[in-house]
Design a protein around this motif. Structure first.
Motif, PDB file in Angstrom:
ATOM      1  N   THR A  28       1.065  -1.406  -0.361  1.00  0.00           N
ATOM      2  CA  THR A  28       0.361  -0.378   0.087  1.00  0.00           C
ATOM      3  C   THR A  28       1.530   1.071   0.107  1.00  0.00           C
ATOM      4  O   THR A  28       1.760   1.323   0.381  1.00  0.00           O
ATOM      5  CB  THR A  28      -0.828  -0.165   1.721  1.00  0.00           C
ATOM      6  N   ALA A  29       0.246   2.150  -0.295  1.00  0.00           N
ATOM      7  CA  ALA A  29       0.930   3.284  -0.348  1.00  0.00           C
ATOM      8  C   ALA A  29       1.899   4.505   1.099  1.00  0.00           C
ATOM      9  O   ALA A  29       2.718   4.485   1.099  1.00  0.00           O
ATOM     10  CB  ALA A  29      -0.249   4.683  -1.082  1.00  0.00           C
ATOM     11  N   GLU A  30       0.595   4.091   2.185  1.00  0.00           N
ATOM     12  CA  GLU A  30       1.637   3.950   3.563  1.00  0.00           C
ATOM     13  C   GLU A  30       2.585   2.672   3.727  1.00  0.00           C
ATOM     14  O   GLU A  30       3.820   3.826   4.240  1.00  0.00           O
ATOM     15  CB  GLU A  30       0.359   3.572   4.181  1.00  0.00           C
ATOM     16  N   VAL A  31       2.559   1.889   3.491  1.00  0.00           N
ATOM     17  CA  VAL A  31       3.561   1.047   3.651  1.00  0.00           C
ATOM     18  C   VAL A  31       5.490   1.854   2.917  1.00  0.00           C
ATOM     19  O   VAL A  31       6.149   1.398   3.225  1.00  0.00           O
ATOM     20  CB  VAL A  31       3.131  -0.534   2.834  1.00  0.00           C
ATOM     21  N   PHE A  70       1.942   0.344   9.251  1.00  0.00           N
ATOM     22  CA  PHE A  70       1.790   0.121   8.566  1.00  0.00           C
ATOM     23  C   PHE A  70       2.663  -0.166   7.669  1.00  0.00           C
ATOM     24  O   PHE A  70       2.461  -1.897   7.056  1.00  0.00           O
ATOM     25  CB  PHE A  70       0.753   0.759   6.981  1.00  0.00           C
ATOM     26  N   ALA A  71       4.433   0.051   7.303  1.00  0.00           N
ATOM     27  CA  ALA A  71       5.305  -0.270   7.169  1.00  0.00           C
ATOM     28  C   ALA A  71       5.750  -1.354   7.834  1.00  0.00           C
ATOM     29  O   ALA A  71       5.986  -2.916   7.661  1.00  0.00           O
ATOM     30  CB  ALA A  71       5.994   1.055   6.796  1.00  0.00           C
ATOM     31  N   THR A  72       6.001  -1.765   8.942  1.00  0.00           N
ATOM     32  CA  THR A  72       6.253  -2.376  10.062  1.00  0.00           C
ATOM     33  C   THR A  72       5.651  -3.655  10.204  1.00  0.00           C
ATOM     34  O   THR A  72       5.929  -5.419  10.313  1.00  0.00           O
ATOM     35  CB  THR A  72       6.205  -2.132  11.454  1.00  0.00           C
ATOM     36  N   ASN A  73       4.257  -3.404   9.616  1.00  0.00           N
ATOM     37  CA  ASN A  73       3.322  -4.409   9.637  1.00  0.00           C
ATOM     38  C   ASN A  73       3.131  -5.078   9.007  1.00  0.00           C
ATOM     39  O   ASN A  73       3.686  -6.765   8.692  1.00  0.00           O
ATOM     40  CB  ASN A  73       1.686  -4.619  10.049  1.00  0.00           C
ATOM     41  N   HIS A  74       3.812  -4.467   7.938  1.00  0.00           N
ATOM     42  CA  HIS A  74       4.066  -5.555   6.680  1.00  0.00           C
ATOM     43  C   HIS A  74       5.331  -6.521   6.625  1.00  0.00           C
ATOM     44  O   HIS A  74       5.260  -7.084   6.392  1.00  0.00           O
ATOM     45  CB  HIS A  74       4.000  -4.487   5.329  1.00  0.00           C
ATOM     46  N   ALA A  75       6.314  -5.561   7.391  1.00  0.00           N
ATOM     47  CA  ALA A  75       7.669  -6.185   7.270  1.00  0.00           C
ATOM     48  C   ALA A  75       7.630  -7.345   7.935  1.00  0.00           C
ATOM     49  O   ALA A  75       8.549  -8.353   7.657  1.00  0.00           O
ATOM     50  CB  ALA A  75       9.097  -5.366   7.912  1.00  0.00           C
ATOM     51  N   ALA A  76       7.146  -7.127   8.892  1.00  0.00           N
ATOM     52  CA  ALA A  76       6.850  -8.492   9.828  1.00  0.00           C
ATOM     53  C   ALA A  76       5.684  -9.066   9.842  1.00  0.00           C
ATOM     54  O   ALA A  76       5.497 -10.118   9.992  1.00  0.00           O
ATOM     55  CB  ALA A  76       6.506  -8.001  10.970  1.00  0.00           C
ATOM     56  N   GLY A  78       2.790  -9.287   9.642  1.00  0.00           N
ATOM     57  CA  GLY A  78       0.883  -9.441  10.523  1.00  0.00           C
ATOM     58  C   GLY A  78       0.108  -9.037   9.897  1.00  0.00           C
ATOM     59  O   GLY A  78      -0.124  -8.776   8.805  1.00  0.00           O
ATOM     60  N   ALA A  79      -1.188  -9.114  10.563  1.00  0.00           N
ATOM     61  CA  ALA A  79      -2.880  -8.834  10.312  1.00  0.00           C
ATOM     62  C   ALA A  79      -2.696  -7.597  10.703  1.00  0.00           C
ATOM     63  O   ALA A  79      -3.917  -7.515  10.098  1.00  0.00           O
ATOM     64  CB  ALA A  79      -2.978 -10.264  10.597  1.00  0.00           C
ATOM     65  N   GLY A  80      -1.872  -7.470  12.136  1.00  0.00           N
ATOM     66  CA  GLY A  80      -2.348  -5.735  12.388  1.00  0.00           C
ATOM     67  C   GLY A  80      -1.452  -5.385  13.700  1.00  0.00           C
ATOM     68  O   GLY A  80      -1.021  -6.544  14.040  1.00  0.00           O
ATOM     69  N   LEU A  81      -1.456  -4.680  13.859  1.00  0.00           N
ATOM     70  CA  LEU A  81      -0.664  -4.066  14.928  1.00  0.00           C
ATOM     71  C   LEU A  81      -1.105  -2.786  15.477  1.00  0.00           C
ATOM     72  O   LEU A  81      -1.831  -1.843  14.825  1.00  0.00           O
ATOM     73  CB  LEU A  81       0.831  -3.364  13.680  1.00  0.00           C
ATOM     74  N   ALA A  82      -0.887  -2.536  16.366  1.00  0.00           N
ATOM     75  CA  ALA A  82      -1.110  -1.191  17.906  1.00  0.00           C
ATOM     76  C   ALA A  82      -0.399  -0.815  17.592  1.00  0.00           C
ATOM     77  O   ALA A  82       1.114  -0.698  17.739  1.00  0.00           O
ATOM     78  CB  ALA A  82      -1.884  -1.978  18.800  1.00  0.00           C
ATOM     79  N   ALA A  83      -0.451   1.060  18.158  1.00  0.00           N
ATOM     80  CA  ALA A  83       0.724   1.977  18.295  1.00  0.00           C
ATOM     81  C   ALA A  83       1.649   0.984  19.390  1.00  0.00           C
ATOM     82  O   ALA A  83       2.742   1.681  19.107  1.00  0.00           O
ATOM     83  CB  ALA A  83      -0.109   3.205  18.445  1.00  0.00           C
ATOM     84  N   ASN A  84       0.642   0.922  20.668  1.00  0.00           N
ATOM     85  CA  ASN A  84       2.414   0.734  22.296  1.00  0.00           C
ATOM     86  C   ASN A  84       3.076  -0.680  21.558  1.00  0.00           C
ATOM     87  O   ASN A  84       4.324  -1.222  21.854  1.00  0.00           O
ATOM     88  CB  ASN A  84       0.783   0.450  23.427  1.00  0.00           C
ATOM     89  N   GLN A  85       2.689  -0.659  19.991  1.00  0.00           N
ATOM     90  CA  GLN A  85       3.571  -2.251  19.228  1.00  0.00           C
ATOM     91  C   GLN A  85       4.802  -1.681  18.891  1.00  0.00           C
ATOM     92  O   GLN A  85       5.572  -2.151  18.476  1.00  0.00           O
ATOM     93  CB  GLN A  85       2.625  -3.404  18.770  1.00  0.00           C
ATOM     94  N   VAL A  86       4.287  -0.819  18.859  1.00  0.00           N
ATOM     95  CA  VAL A  86       5.727   0.883  17.854  1.00  0.00           C
ATOM     96  C   VAL A  86       6.127   1.343  19.236  1.00  0.00           C
ATOM     97  O   VAL A  86       6.885   2.544  18.891  1.00  0.00           O
ATOM     98  CB  VAL A  86       5.107   1.181  16.640  1.00  0.00           C
ATOM     99  N   ASP A  87       6.469   1.078  20.458  1.00  0.00           N
ATOM    100  CA  ASP A  87       6.170   2.023  21.365  1.00  0.00           C
ATOM    101  C   ASP A  87       5.827   3.784  21.459  1.00  0.00           C
ATOM    102  O   ASP A  87       6.463   4.908  21.567  1.00  0.00           O
ATOM    103  CB  ASP A  87       7.662   2.166  21.000  1.00  0.00           C
ATOM    104  N   VAL A  88       3.898   3.680  21.191  1.00  0.00           N
ATOM    105  CA  VAL A  88       3.569   4.902  20.541  1.00  0.00           C
ATOM    106  C   VAL A  88       2.423   4.802  21.900  1.00  0.00           C
ATOM    107  O   VAL A  88       1.543   3.574  21.394  1.00  0.00           O
ATOM    108  CB  VAL A  88       3.249   5.578  19.460  1.00  0.00           C
ATOM    109  N   TRP A  95      -4.483  -2.942  10.027  1.00  0.00           N
ATOM    110  CA  TRP A  95      -4.913  -4.103   9.880  1.00  0.00           C
ATOM    111  C   TRP A  95      -4.155  -3.996   8.213  1.00  0.00           C
ATOM    112  O   TRP A  95      -5.068  -3.003   8.168  1.00  0.00           O
ATOM    113  CB  TRP A  95      -6.064  -4.624  10.558  1.00  0.00           C
ATOM    114  N   ASP A  96      -4.384  -4.957   7.890  1.00  0.00           N
ATOM    115  CA  ASP A  96      -3.999  -5.580   6.467  1.00  0.00           C
ATOM    116  C   ASP A  96      -3.977  -6.502   5.996  1.00  0.00           C
ATOM    117  O   ASP A  96      -2.921  -7.967   6.770  1.00  0.00           O
ATOM    118  CB  ASP A  96      -2.869  -5.018   5.346  1.00  0.00           C
TER     119      ASP A  96
END
Length: 223
Positions: A28-31, A70-76, A78-88, A95-96
């Motif tokens: 995606t463009a976000e990735v 989105f970029a972090t989820n794609h590289a990993a 993943g199906a989804g990712l929450a902000a605290n999983q990138v320390d925010v 989700w994707d």
């Protein structure tokens, strides 16, 4: 088979922000815009507390965070990712994910709240579940097979996302994250200890795989 930048998913078996679209890029463009951030791991304090509500919408900072997620989820992978999983410490997740019926769902939500789903329109399903912040192990976790989550998009527009099957599981899993809860917290103590041991054994391989995927995207992981 590798997927090149710009490849799309044909027909209307894609839903973006809950709405059907004719096609959508695999990457995606976000990735493409986003940076790959380090994913937090169970035991880090940010994963164990309720995240703060977002109070300012339409900001460059919020848009950048969502792109990075989105970029972090794609590289990993993943199906989804929450902000605290990138320390925010904010109530945001992305989700994707392709559901049980082959429909791809892509999107983000801010300040999500799970609706109470009618007992006539749900059942409890026990299926394996994993987590990017628990690299490696999967465990069977009971979840409802339908979830409805309400919140806002990054610009503050109201958003309602209705998920079933695996997508419903994802919506519940990511909402749990924003309340400081991991799937491990739904396990009995013995099973949790076994999963953590498996994680320690698998983590280095998982981290190497994510780093290699980030490089294929032309990105260096950001600490």
């Amino acid at each position: 088979m590798a997927t090149e930048f710009g490849d799309t998913v044909p027909d209307r078996r894609v839903r973006v922000q809950g709405e059907p679209v004719a096609s959508w890029p695999r990457v995606t463009a976000e990735v493409e815009r986003g940076a790959v951030r380090r994913i937090t791991v169970v035991g880090e304090e940010v994963l164990g507390r309720r995240c703060r509500e977002v109070t300012e919408f339409g900001t460059a900072g919020l848009a950048r965070l969502i792109d990075d997620m989105f970029a972090t989820n794609h590289a990993a992978a993943g199906a989804g990712l929450a902000a605290n999983q990138v320390d925010v410490d904010l109530q945001v997740f992305v989700w994707d994910i392709t559901d049980d019926w082959g429909v791809r769902h892509v999107g983000h939500i801010v300040n999500p709240v799970l609706d109470e789903v009618s007992a006539d329109d749900r059942q409890l399903v026990e299926e394996p579940e994993g987590c990017l912040s628990v690299p490696g192990p999967y465990r069977v976790v009971p979840r409802l097979d339908r979830a409805v989550v309400r919140g806002r998009d990054k610009d503050g527009n109201p958003l309602v996302i209705d998920g079933r099957g695996y997508f419903a599981r994802c919506l519940q899993h990511e909402t749990d994250h924003l309340h400081g809860r991991l799937y491990l917290d739904r396990l009995v103590r013995r099973e949790r200890k076994t999963a953590l041991r498996e994680m320690r054994d698998a983590a280095d391989e998982v981290f190497a795989r994510r780093a290699a995927a980030a490089k294929r995207l032309g990105k260096e992981p950001v600490a």
